[in-house]
Design a protein around this motif. Sequence first.
Motif, PDB file in Angstrom:
ATOM      1  N   TYR A  35       0.972  -1.242   0.145  1.00 34.72           N
ATOM      2  CA  TYR A  35       0.072  -0.102  -0.044  1.00 34.72           C
ATOM      3  C   TYR A  35       0.853   1.320   0.157  1.00 34.72           C
ATOM      4  CZ  TYR A  35      -3.512  -3.514   1.211  1.00 34.72           C
ATOM      5  OH  TYR A  35      -4.216  -4.621   1.338  1.00 34.72           O
ATOM      6  N   GLY A  36       0.815   2.098  -1.012  1.00 36.65           N
ATOM      7  CA  GLY A  36       1.772   3.345  -1.148  1.00 36.65           C
ATOM      8  C   GLY A  36       1.244   4.256  -0.596  1.00 36.65           C
ATOM      9  N   PRO A  37       1.754   5.664  -0.915  1.00 40.73           N
ATOM     10  CA  PRO A  37       1.392   6.887  -0.174  1.00 40.73           C
ATOM     11  C   PRO A  37       0.099   7.146  -0.524  1.00 40.73           C
ATOM     12  CG  PRO A  37       3.302   7.187  -1.568  1.00 40.73           C
ATOM     13  CD  PRO A  37       3.089   5.651  -1.967  1.00 40.73           C
TER      14      PRO A  37
ATOM     15  N   GLU B 247      -4.491   7.863   4.452  1.00 38.86           N
ATOM     16  CA  GLU B 247      -5.545   7.995   5.305  1.00 38.86           C
ATOM     17  C   GLU B 247      -6.067   6.546   5.819  1.00 38.86           C
ATOM     18  OE1 GLU B 247      -7.015  10.640   6.976  1.00 38.86           O
ATOM     19  OE2 GLU B 247      -5.376  11.533   5.604  1.00 38.86           O
ATOM     20  N   ASP B 248      -5.960   5.712   4.983  1.00 39.59           N
ATOM     21  CA  ASP B 248      -6.416   4.137   5.529  1.00 39.59           C
ATOM     22  C   ASP B 248      -5.074   3.733   6.763  1.00 39.59           C
ATOM     23  OD1 ASP B 248      -8.568   3.014   3.717  1.00 39.59           O
ATOM     24  OD2 ASP B 248      -7.186   4.262   2.461  1.00 39.59           O
ATOM     25  N   LYS B 249      -3.983   4.048   6.333  1.00 31.98           N
ATOM     26  CA  LYS B 249      -2.861   3.866   7.236  1.00 31.98           C
ATOM     27  C   LYS B 249      -2.981   4.159   8.765  1.00 31.98           C
ATOM     28  CE  LYS B 249       0.530   3.454   3.541  1.00 31.98           C
ATOM     29  NZ  LYS B 249       1.553   4.019   2.904  1.00 31.98           N
ATOM     30  N   ARG B 250      -3.918   5.389   8.743  1.00 31.32           N
ATOM     31  CA  ARG B 250      -4.185   6.191   9.927  1.00 31.32           C
ATOM     32  C   ARG B 250      -5.299   5.217  10.891  1.00 31.32           C
ATOM     33  NH1 ARG B 250      -1.408  10.818  10.563  1.00 31.32           N
ATOM     34  NH2 ARG B 250      -2.386  11.225  12.368  1.00 31.32           N
TER      35      ARG B 250
ATOM     36  N   MET C  18      -7.825  -6.357  17.328  1.00 28.99           N
ATOM     37  CA  MET C  18      -8.927  -6.560  16.137  1.00 28.99           C
ATOM     38  C   MET C  18     -10.075  -5.505  16.689  1.00 28.99           C
ATOM     39  SD  MET C  18      -7.359  -9.131  14.600  1.00 28.99           S
ATOM     40  CE  MET C  18      -8.633 -10.229  14.038  1.00 28.99           C
ATOM     41  N   ASN C  19     -10.597  -4.941  15.576  1.00 30.73           N
ATOM     42  CA  ASN C  19     -11.869  -4.067  15.875  1.00 30.73           C
ATOM     43  C   ASN C  19     -12.878  -4.330  14.519  1.00 30.73           C
ATOM     44  OD1 ASN C  19     -13.469  -1.353  15.762  1.00 30.73           O
ATOM     45  ND2 ASN C  19     -13.053  -1.865  17.899  1.00 30.73           N
ATOM     46  N   ASP C  20     -14.148  -4.579  14.844  1.00 34.43           N
ATOM     47  CA  ASP C  20     -15.108  -4.919  13.833  1.00 34.43           C
ATOM     48  C   ASP C  20     -15.455  -3.528  12.996  1.00 34.43           C
ATOM     49  OD1 ASP C  20     -14.914  -7.685  13.784  1.00 34.43           O
ATOM     50  OD2 ASP C  20     -16.784  -7.718  14.817  1.00 34.43           O
TER      51      ASP C  20
ATOM     52  N   ILE D 201      -7.022  -1.379   3.838  1.00 34.46           N
ATOM     53  CA  ILE D 201      -6.094  -2.150   4.095  1.00 34.46           C
ATOM     54  C   ILE D 201      -6.056  -3.299   4.820  1.00 34.46           C
ATOM     55  CG2 ILE D 201      -3.397  -1.843   5.274  1.00 34.46           C
ATOM     56  CD1 ILE D 201      -3.459   1.030   4.672  1.00 34.46           C
ATOM     57  N   TRP D 202      -6.760  -3.247   5.968  1.00 36.29           N
ATOM     58  CA  TRP D 202      -6.962  -4.532   6.957  1.00 36.29           C
ATOM     59  C   TRP D 202      -8.180  -4.252   7.623  1.00 36.29           C
ATOM     60  CZ3 TRP D 202      -5.611  -4.950  12.542  1.00 36.29           C
ATOM     61  CH2 TRP D 202      -5.833  -6.321  12.895  1.00 36.29           C
ATOM     62  N   HIS D 203      -9.166  -5.095   7.530  1.00 32.70           N
ATOM     63  CA  HIS D 203     -10.279  -5.195   8.373  1.00 32.70           C
ATOM     64  C   HIS D 203     -10.605  -6.379   9.130  1.00 32.70           C
ATOM     65  CE1 HIS D 203     -15.000  -4.569   8.785  1.00 32.70           C
ATOM     66  NE2 HIS D 203     -14.371  -4.084   9.865  1.00 32.70           N
ATOM     67  N   ASN D 204      -9.733  -6.671   9.908  1.00 28.75           N
ATOM     68  CA  ASN D 204     -10.029  -7.862  10.742  1.00 28.75           C
ATOM     69  C   ASN D 204     -10.012  -9.145  10.072  1.00 28.75           C
ATOM     70  OD1 ASN D 204     -10.095  -6.244  13.069  1.00 28.75           O
ATOM     71  ND2 ASN D 204     -12.257  -6.585  13.468  1.00 28.75           N
ATOM     72  N   ASP D 205      -9.043  -9.047   9.090  1.00 22.79           N
ATOM     73  CA  ASP D 205      -8.783 -10.434   8.526  1.00 22.79           C
ATOM     74  C   ASP D 205      -7.693 -11.159   9.352  1.00 22.79           C
ATOM     75  OD1 ASP D 205      -7.786 -12.664   6.874  1.00 22.79           O
ATOM     76  OD2 ASP D 205      -7.329 -11.503   5.082  1.00 22.79           O
ATOM     77  N   ASP D 206      -8.405 -12.268   9.884  1.00 22.40           N
ATOM     78  CA  ASP D 206      -7.571 -13.075  10.904  1.00 22.40           C
ATOM     79  C   ASP D 206      -6.455 -13.876  10.410  1.00 22.40           C
ATOM     80  OD1 ASP D 206      -8.769 -15.210   9.763  1.00 22.40           O
ATOM     81  OD2 ASP D 206      -9.693 -15.581  11.620  1.00 22.40           O
ATOM     82  N   LYS D 207      -6.242 -13.787   8.972  1.00 21.14           N
ATOM     83  CA  LYS D 207      -5.001 -14.364   8.245  1.00 21.14           C
ATOM     84  C   LYS D 207      -3.773 -13.641   8.434  1.00 21.14           C
ATOM     85  CE  LYS D 207      -7.794 -17.322   5.315  1.00 21.14           C
ATOM     86  NZ  LYS D 207      -8.194 -17.786   3.931  1.00 21.14           N
TER      87      LYS D 207
END
Length: 249
Positions: free
Chosen positions: A55-57, A61-64, A196-198, A204-210
């Motif tokens: 995930y680039g620049p 906002e998603d990184k935040r 983890m938070n639903d 980028i990452w929404h609680n994918d447990d992998k």
Amino acid sequence: MIDDELYNSLSDRYSTCYYKQDDIPSKDLINTILEESLKVTPVFSNLWHHRVDVYGPEYAEDKRDVCIQTVEHIDYRSMFDNRKKGKPGIEILHNDLEIFEEAIKTGNPKKDGFSVFKDSKVVTFNTQVLAPYLLKFTFDPYMFGKQKPEEINPSNKTLKGMSFKAHQGAMAQAYAIAIIARKYNVDSSFCGCFIMNDFNVNRIWHNDDKIIKFMGLGYKDINCYDGPDSKHGKMKLRPTLNDNVVRWN
């Protein structure tokens, strides 16, 4: 990479906790680093059970959003982690993240360590996930190798075993990336500490447990609060043979 370059890259590597956002390596350079890592990473039987999403620049906002899930405050971790209370409302931590960043930019945490927060209510985060290039390592069986997912009888393979190999391969590749990055004067970081938070939806990452871990690539900010020239970095100890981490039998 000649022997001296390899040794220097090994010696100079450390986990960068805060990155510049206005001085960013090119995408081509990052691709070079990643391509070289694929050539040298040792993976069991050359069967890759992990993948790396970059995930680039443009995902700043998603990184935040990801960063607030790295909150270090014990009460917040308990409050918002799905594995505990898992309450909604985690977005309030964005304000705490801004306060923490302002504290970083003063240079005081780099100079005096986190003791500057002793009598304050500053909440700390693992801001290495704000790196210009954020790498997400994920368990994904049979990403590469002679065997393909459709050829495998699930009853003959355990996901637990493949997950273990995925973690091994991901760690090996991440370390290879970090060493190669130093050859190109690019700084790196690792992050495996997050809750983890639903309710914290992002791209980028929404609680994918992998998820296995995150890794950042970029250039360290002048006020990076951890590293060789920071108080914390200078105080870090490394084990020696006398510490029994390595034992002769």
